[in-house]
Structures are given as structure tokens and as C-alpha cells.
Design an enzyme around this catalytic site. Structure first.
Site, PDB file in Angstrom:
ATOM      1  N   SER A 280       0.416 -43.079  50.817  1.00  0.00           N
ATOM      2  CA  SER A 280      -0.724 -44.022  50.534  1.00  0.00           C
ATOM      3  C   SER A 280      -0.531 -45.335  51.651  1.00  0.00           C
ATOM      4  O   SER A 280      -0.856 -46.531  51.249  1.00  0.00           O
ATOM      5  CB  SER A 280      -0.634 -44.466  49.208  1.00  0.00           C
ATOM      6  OG  SER A 280      -1.832 -44.904  48.730  1.00  0.00           O
TER       7      SER A 280
ATOM      8  N   SER B 115      -5.385 -47.111  44.839  1.00  0.00           N
ATOM      9  CA  SER B 115      -5.637 -46.388  46.169  1.00  0.00           C
ATOM     10  C   SER B 115      -6.265 -45.016  45.861  1.00  0.00           C
ATOM     11  O   SER B 115      -6.147 -44.356  46.567  1.00  0.00           O
ATOM     12  CB  SER B 115      -3.929 -46.048  46.392  1.00  0.00           C
ATOM     13  OG  SER B 115      -3.602 -47.080  47.139  1.00  0.00           O
TER      14      SER B 115
ATOM     15  N   LYS C 190      -8.792 -44.267  48.231  1.00  0.00           N
ATOM     16  CA  LYS C 190      -8.608 -43.590  49.305  1.00  0.00           C
ATOM     17  C   LYS C 190      -9.361 -42.290  49.572  1.00  0.00           C
ATOM     18  O   LYS C 190      -9.525 -41.833  50.433  1.00  0.00           O
ATOM     19  CB  LYS C 190      -7.022 -43.595  49.305  1.00  0.00           C
ATOM     20  CG  LYS C 190      -6.513 -44.980  50.019  1.00  0.00           C
ATOM     21  CD  LYS C 190      -5.004 -44.663  50.484  1.00  0.00           C
ATOM     22  CE  LYS C 190      -4.259 -46.001  50.730  1.00  0.00           C
ATOM     23  NZ  LYS C 190      -3.977 -47.092  49.942  1.00  0.00           N
TER      24      LYS C 190
END
Length: 473
Positions: free
Chosen positions: A211, A153, A156
Site C-alpha cells: 500500500s 487505503s 487505492k
């Protein structure tokens, strides 16, 4: 809030993500460990061959022979057709990208210790890491900086840096079922519901704090779909000269061919931190997120909210990881394939550092944060006592503008806020933030407008208005 539970639920689960659907657990309570076996056939690749009863064998023998031929063909076909994800290499490649300097292309640890410089922490097990001065761009030390690994993640950050400028935070969107199509099994979720309306501000809080892959997919749908969004992310990565990075999913969910590096994630974070909204979201500890509209006891339809919290343990703290003094973000990740990944930014005594750590091999609770904290401590102690082993390059467009402008203009020239200005204090008013700490702007001359309309940007590309975080009193 409903969580997604499937047979593959452990595959992309953020460590302890379920705890963020309710208030923080008290000290001494461990978060659930990330599940998922690291060996054996992946669930998505597994198959079962049905046993044929004896009464059918004679009748279907020719069919079975044909099936065996087809199966053999499939297994020996080129990998592009259908291949399981290869196991990550245990050793870094001998040759990697030279972006940022020749030393960063070499495998192993790169550092130039001068007299009086502290030695690097001994307890470092990450496959790759980097310590860099966020303002000057100097890389103080690195270990396998350009090793292309699964980012989880932390990708991101690229998603946010690419899409954040597209909509005002007050823009609203009503979620339809197709918006959530393709969210991976076992994804970390913020709790977006179909047929509910959210602001862009709500969705970005959902991306940065817990997240939430569901929030990522809604924003991707607003942007024209996942395919378009991923293409734009890869274009932006190229502009940033993050050439080790290739996005396949917008949220960092494990996907064949999806890679980044400690160097690239640091570049991406540095770019994101140029944006005020990015700085606000990545430094927000907790916020309220809109819930589902329901009827109350009186039959009236009402919509409440629930608390979400940042999964960055150095920012929020945990039972075995204290809040790191001066932390200001940025983003963490954890999947079965990638392991734990983290990029953080912190300020101490006027020095701003970026640290990225990828996939620690030591399997202890919160190890990625512990190793990051050790590298921050070393970086602040070593600042001014080590010679850089490389640099964080500016975006391609900035580099081209520098080249076009030539050496005639001084990088120190600036219109407006100039280099060397004193920090300006301002309250951190990110919507929904808990108000922890003080946000200070560290001013810096970034862009120089030259005659003829050309821009000259300081080669070191300093960070404007850097957010500083203090630990709780």
C-alpha cells in the site's frame, strides 16, 4: 529501506506496515499496533502561544490586542476558510443514497432471511458493511451501506481502476524529487527512491502489496499530477455510480471531505476486478521490488531487490488470522481517522462474493479481517436462502446502453465466451508472485453486440475470468 518517521508518523500508518519491509514474522510474533491518539487536538491543528516577557508587555500591548482581534475573527470565520476535521458521527444519517435500492438507503442492518437461512454473525462491530454476489450483483445483506466514511487505503482501488489502463506494464520512469512531493507524513511506503528507474509493473506492485503511497504519487506524477489524478478518480467514481465517494488524495491519506461507503467500495472493487492486471496485483502475495543502486565491495554499481508482501491478512495470513479459503484480494486500509477498512473477494463452490467492512469498533488485532471472514462464511452459507435487499448497479454508461438497446435483445446472447461456460484453468503468472494457489477463469457473457452498434450488457454485469485462491497446503 528508509522509512519515514515524523511526529505525525502514527496518523496514517497501515497496521503492521513496517513488517513488510522484511520477511514475515513467525507465528506468535505480534505486528506493531497502529499508533495515534483518537482524541485531542490533531497535530496539524495544534498551536502554541508564546509568553511575552514583562518588559515587552507595555510596548506590545496594542499589537497583542490586534492579534487577539484577528484570532477571534479567524476562529469565528466560515468553516471553508480553516476548520478542523469534524469528529465522525457515532450514528449513521437517517437518509442516504438510494442507489442500488430503497432498502440500502435505510440505517441499520438489512437482510431478508428465508426458511433455513443462517442468522447473521453476532460479533459484528463495524460501522458499515455489505455482502454481495460479485457476479449477479445481488446484495445479500448490508449494514449502513451508504454511510459516507473515511476510506483509508481502500481508496487505492479507485486510483488503480482509474489509472491502470494508461500505460503498458513495461513502461519505465525515472523518479525525480517532485514525484514524491506531498507524500503524507507517516504514510505506508514501498521504498521508492529518487533518481532510480522503475517499471509501471514495479509501481503497481508497490501500490497493491504494501500500500505504498510513494508509488501512488509517482504514478500520479506520470499522469500529470495529483490534482489531475484526483479529478479523474472522481469522474470515474461518478461513471461507476459510486456517488457516496469523493476523493481528495489519490492514496487514501486522511483529508477533510474524503469519503466513500461500503456500497461504493464494493462497486469500485467489482469494476477493478474486470481488469486482468487489477486481479493479478490484488491477488499477489509477495514480490520482489527494486532496491537502491549502490557500489559493491569491488566498486561496481549494482542494484538489488527486496521482498514486499501483501498487507491483506486474509490473503497472506497472520498469527491470529489464517489465509481465507478461496480469497482473491482486494484491498485493505487503516488510518487514525478512518480506522480499519477492507474490501475482499472470495470464491467457494462456484459462488463469488464481495464483502466490504468499514471501521470495526471492537479494538482487537486484525478485527476487520475477522469480521470480514465471518461475513464471507455467512454469505456462502446463505446464498440461495435469502432474498436480495438491493443490487450493485452497473456503470452509468452500461446502464445507458441497456436503456438505449431496449428489451428486444436477450441478455443471454453473447459473442465469444457465453454465460454458462465451464471455468478454464490457467496458471497465475503475475510477475513476482509466489505462485500460491491456482487462478481459475469463471467465464460469463458480459457484452452483447447488437445491430446498429449498440451494446447490451447483462443487468447483472458478471465478472469475467475471476481469480480463485486456495489456501496453502
Amino acid at each position: 529501506m528508509t522509512q519515514l518517521h515524523t511526529p505525525k508518523a502514527s496518523r496514517n500508518q497501515e497496521t503492521g506496515r513496517l513488517s513488510f519491509m522484511r520477511p514475515v514474522s513467525p507465528r506468535g510474533v505480534r505486528f506493531p499496533a497502529r499508533g495515534g491518539a483518537r482524541a485531542g487536538t490533531p497535530t496539524e491543528m495544534a498551536c502554541t502561544l508564546r509568553t511575552v516577557p514583562a518588559t515587552e508587555k507595555t510596548v506590545r500591548r496594542s499589537a497583542l490586542v490586534a492579534s487577539a482581534v484577528l484570532l477571534s475573527t479567524a476562529l469565528t470565520a466560515p468553516a471553508a476558510l480553516a476548520a478542523p476535521r469534524p469528529a465522525p458521527s457515532a450514528t449513521p444519517p437517517a437518509h442516504t443514497s438510494v442507489v442500488g435500492g430503497e432498502r440500502l438507503a435505510k440505517p441499520g442492518t438489512q437482510v431478508n432471511l428465508a426458511a433455513g437461512a443462517p442468522v447473521l454473525p453476532k460479533e459484528l462491530s463495524a460501522r458499515s458493511w455489505i455482502v454481495a454476489d460479485a457476479e449477479s450483483g445481488d446484495v445479500l445483506a448490508a449494514h449502513n451501506a451508504h454511510w459516507r466514511l473515511a476510506p483509508a487505503s481502500t481508496l487505492k482501488m479507485l486510483f488503480a481502476d482509474t489509472l491502470l489502463p494508461k500505460w503498458p506494464r513495461t513502461t519505465t520512469h525515472r523518479v525525480v524529487p517532485s514525484d514524491l512531493a506531498g507524500v503524507g507524513a507517516g504514510s505506508s511506503m514501498v521504498g521508492v527512491k529518487e533518481d532510480e528507474t522503475y517499471t509501471v509493473h514495479d509501481l503497481w506492485l508497490g501500490v497493491f502489496l504494501p500500500s505504498g503511497n510513494d508509488a501512488v504519487h509517482v504514478l500520479s506524477a506520470m499522469n500529470g499530477g495529483v490534482e489531475k489524478t484526483v479529478a479523474e478518480m472522481n469522474e470515474h467514481a461518478e461513471e461507476l455510480q459510486a456517488l457516496d465517494t469523493h476523493a481528495v488524495s489519490p492514496d487514501g491519506y486522511d483529508a477533510p471531505g474524503q469519503v466513500s461507503s461500503a456500497y461504493d467500495l464494493t462497486l469500485i472493487a467489482r469494476s477493478g476486478l474486470q481488469k486482468k492486471d487489477f486481479r493479478e496485483y490484488c491477488s499477489t502475495v509477495r514480490a520482489q521490488f527494486p532496491g537502491e543502486t549502490k557500489k559493491n565491495k569491488k566498486g561496481k554499481r549494482v542494484r538489488g531487490s527486496f521482498e514486499i508482501q501483501n498487507t491483506n491478512r486474509l490473503l497472506r495470513g497472520d498469527y491470529d488470522v489464517p489465509v481465507y479459503q478461496g480469497i482473491a484480494g482486494v484491498k485493505n486500509g487503516n488510518t487514525t481517522h478512518a480506522g480499519a477498512t477492507f474490501t475482499g473477494v472470495a470464491e467457494r463452490d462456484g459462488k463469488v462474493l464481495l464483502v466490504t467492512v468499514m471501521n470495526p469498533q471492537k479494538k482487537e488485532s486484525n478485527e476487520v479481517y475477522k469480521e470480514t471472514a465471518r461475513l464471507f462464511d455467512w454469505g456462502f452459507a446463505a446464498a440461495g436462502k435469502v432474498q436480495p435487499v438491493g443490487e450493485l448497479v452497473p456503470p452509468k454508461s452500461v446502464e445507458e446502453a441497456n436503456a438505449a438497446a431496449g428489451p428486444s435483445a436477450s441478455p443471454g446472447q453473447a459473442g465469444g465466451t457465453g454465460a454458462g461456460s465451464k471455468p478454464v484453468a490457467s496458471a497465475h503468472t503475475g510477475g513476482g508472485a509466489d505462485g500460491m494457489g491456482v487462478a481459475l477463469g469463471i467465464a460469463g457473457g458480459v457484452v452483447v453486440l447488437l445491430a446498429g452498434g449498440a451494446f447490451l450488457v447483462n443487468r447483472r454485469w458478471p465478472l469475467p475470468d475471476m481469480v480463485r485462491r486456495r489456501s496453502r497446503p
